[in-house]
Design a protein around this motif. Sequence first.
Motif, short mmCIF file in Angstrom:
data_model
loop_
_atom_site.label_atom_id
_atom_site.label_comp_id
_atom_site.label_asym_id
_atom_site.label_seq_id
_atom_site.Cartn_x
_atom_site.Cartn_y
_atom_site.Cartn_z
N GLY A 127 -2.82 16.82 -0.69
CA GLY A 127 -2.77 15.04 -0.75
C GLY A 127 -4.22 14.60 -1.01
N GLY A 128 -3.81 12.90 -1.02
CA GLY A 128 -4.47 12.81 -2.14
C GLY A 128 -4.37 11.31 -2.03
N GLY A 129 -4.78 10.36 -2.35
CA GLY A 129 -4.54 8.61 -2.40
C GLY A 129 -2.66 8.36 -2.45
N PHE A 130 -2.40 8.52 -3.40
CA PHE A 130 -0.98 8.44 -3.35
C PHE A 130 -0.30 9.55 -2.57
CE2 PHE A 130 -3.02 8.45 -7.48
CZ PHE A 130 -2.66 7.76 -8.31
N GLN A 131 -0.33 10.25 -1.96
CA GLN A 131 -0.04 11.02 -0.53
C GLN A 131 0.25 9.80 0.16
OE1 GLN A 131 -1.41 12.10 -3.20
NE2 GLN A 131 -0.54 14.58 -3.42
N GLY A 132 -1.09 10.36 0.82
CA GLY A 132 -1.79 8.93 1.84
C GLY A 132 -1.07 7.77 1.99
N GLY A 133 -1.21 7.16 0.86
CA GLY A 133 -0.94 5.47 1.17
C GLY A 133 0.51 5.68 1.53
N ALA A 134 1.67 6.33 0.49
CA ALA A 134 3.37 6.49 1.06
C ALA A 134 3.26 6.53 2.89
CB ALA A 134 3.70 7.86 0.20
N VAL A 135 2.77 7.60 3.39
CA VAL A 135 2.35 8.35 4.53
C VAL A 135 1.80 6.66 5.34
CG1 VAL A 135 1.69 9.41 6.56
CG2 VAL A 135 2.20 10.68 4.88
N ILE A 136 1.17 6.06 5.33
CA ILE A 136 0.89 4.43 5.58
C ILE A 136 2.40 3.91 4.85
CG2 ILE A 136 -0.63 2.92 5.34
CD1 ILE A 136 -2.85 4.49 4.80
N ALA A 137 2.68 3.65 4.27
CA ALA A 137 3.87 3.02 4.10
C ALA A 137 5.22 2.94 4.36
CB ALA A 137 3.75 2.61 2.53
N SER A 138 5.08 4.52 5.30
CA SER A 138 6.31 4.99 6.02
C SER A 138 6.03 4.73 7.34
CB SER A 138 6.18 6.03 5.75
OG SER A 138 5.47 7.02 6.80
N ALA A 139 4.78 5.02 8.18
CA ALA A 139 4.04 3.93 8.74
C ALA A 139 4.69 2.58 9.39
CB ALA A 139 3.05 4.91 9.44
N PHE A 140 4.25 1.78 8.43
CA PHE A 140 4.80 0.43 8.18
C PHE A 140 6.37 0.15 8.38
CE2 PHE A 140 -0.01 -0.11 7.02
CZ PHE A 140 -0.06 -0.94 8.33
N LEU A 141 6.63 0.82 7.63
CA LEU A 141 8.27 0.87 7.55
C LEU A 141 8.79 1.70 8.87
CD1 LEU A 141 10.89 1.45 6.55
CD2 LEU A 141 10.79 3.78 5.97
N LEU A 142 8.86 2.36 9.66
CA LEU A 142 8.37 2.22 11.91
C LEU A 142 8.60 1.66 12.13
CD1 LEU A 142 9.69 4.74 12.98
CD2 LEU A 142 7.75 5.42 13.50
N PHE A 143 7.58 0.48 11.59
CA PHE A 143 7.15 -0.37 12.60
C PHE A 143 8.43 -2.17 12.06
CE2 PHE A 143 4.67 -4.55 12.39
CZ PHE A 143 4.07 -4.13 14.18
N TYR A 144 8.42 -1.68 10.57
CA TYR A 144 9.72 -2.84 10.43
C TYR A 144 10.82 -2.86 10.97
CZ TYR A 144 6.44 -5.50 7.50
OH TYR A 144 4.89 -5.50 6.92
N LEU A 145 10.92 -1.68 11.55
CA LEU A 145 12.08 -0.96 12.10
C LEU A 145 12.53 -1.32 13.41
CD1 LEU A 145 13.10 2.29 10.08
CD2 LEU A 145 14.79 0.41 9.92
#
Lengths: 233, 113
Positions: A127-145
Amino acid sequence: MKKIIAILFLLVLSYGIYLSINSIPFGVSKTKVGNYYNLNGVKDTGANNIVTAVVLNYRGFDTLGEVTVLFLAVLGFSTILFTMKKKKSDNMPTPPSLILSIGCKFLFPFVLLFGIYIFIHGHLSPGGGFQGGAVIASAFLLFYLVKPSEKSSKKSFQLIESLSGMAFIVIGILGLVFGNYFLSNFLPKGIAGKLISAGIIPLIYIFIGIKVGSELTGIIDRLMGKNNEKQVK
Amino acid sequence: MVYYIGAFGLIIIGLYVLMVKRNLIKMIIGISLINTGLNLFLISVGFIKLGTAPIFSKPGLNPKIMVDPLPQAMVLTAIVISVATLAMALALAIRLYEHHGTLDMGKIKDQKW
């Protein structure tokens, strides 16, 4: 006709690729530098994850360049979409189903927590910053949906993104001040395997995680943003 | 070896899509396929038979049989950048669609070279 020409061209191309690839041995160790990283990485950097050690310590400057490329791509993306004409339309987006809205309420904090866990433990586990950032963005994607009409503050995302990008550079300059060179690991390395170890690596990865997360969230926000504008007017 | 075949298979499918298809979205999918194939190729160059991941997650791991960490570090960032450039290509497609009302490259006359 065009298809036949394309297929013939690709056949010739793949024969050429086959000839050159055939001489590369598969499944054996090839580079000396990779061996060096594996043998001395923990001793040199204090990070258990050698990939992280390569990304942020041996090739930290390279990563700074890559983060800049990412920033420029997102900047170009929002510049292209910024001047778009806002057409008026009356069709409301269909409201999300009960399962989606309840599931989002339940999952959103956990997905966010998982992303933060991934980038804080970047120097210990996969893991790391790039992957963690993508997971966080997916959380916001769920929120926007769930809430397509929710107006998010684009300004604050951009502010967070710029600040974390600057923090990366500031850490690099601090390395120049306290160490010998740009991005040198000036903090104590600690015991390998502990959470607080490896000097500046976890710090930089946290900033990269926040930066990538806010950038990808900004992309999602812009792509879904058209509906918001219509509803506000 | 099968990894090389898979990686270059993806790249060649992507090139075929780019050459034959005229729809902008399909062309972007082709670019994305080439990207994925290239990442797969870089990872498989660093592969070692019976190798382990280059992470000292538990004591007693032998660093001599770990796979090459360098291509993995490169691909790690390349994936995220490819997402951003993909978004940029999609934004260009959105603007072209707004301006011309079609995604067919054959019908957009003033964009031909």
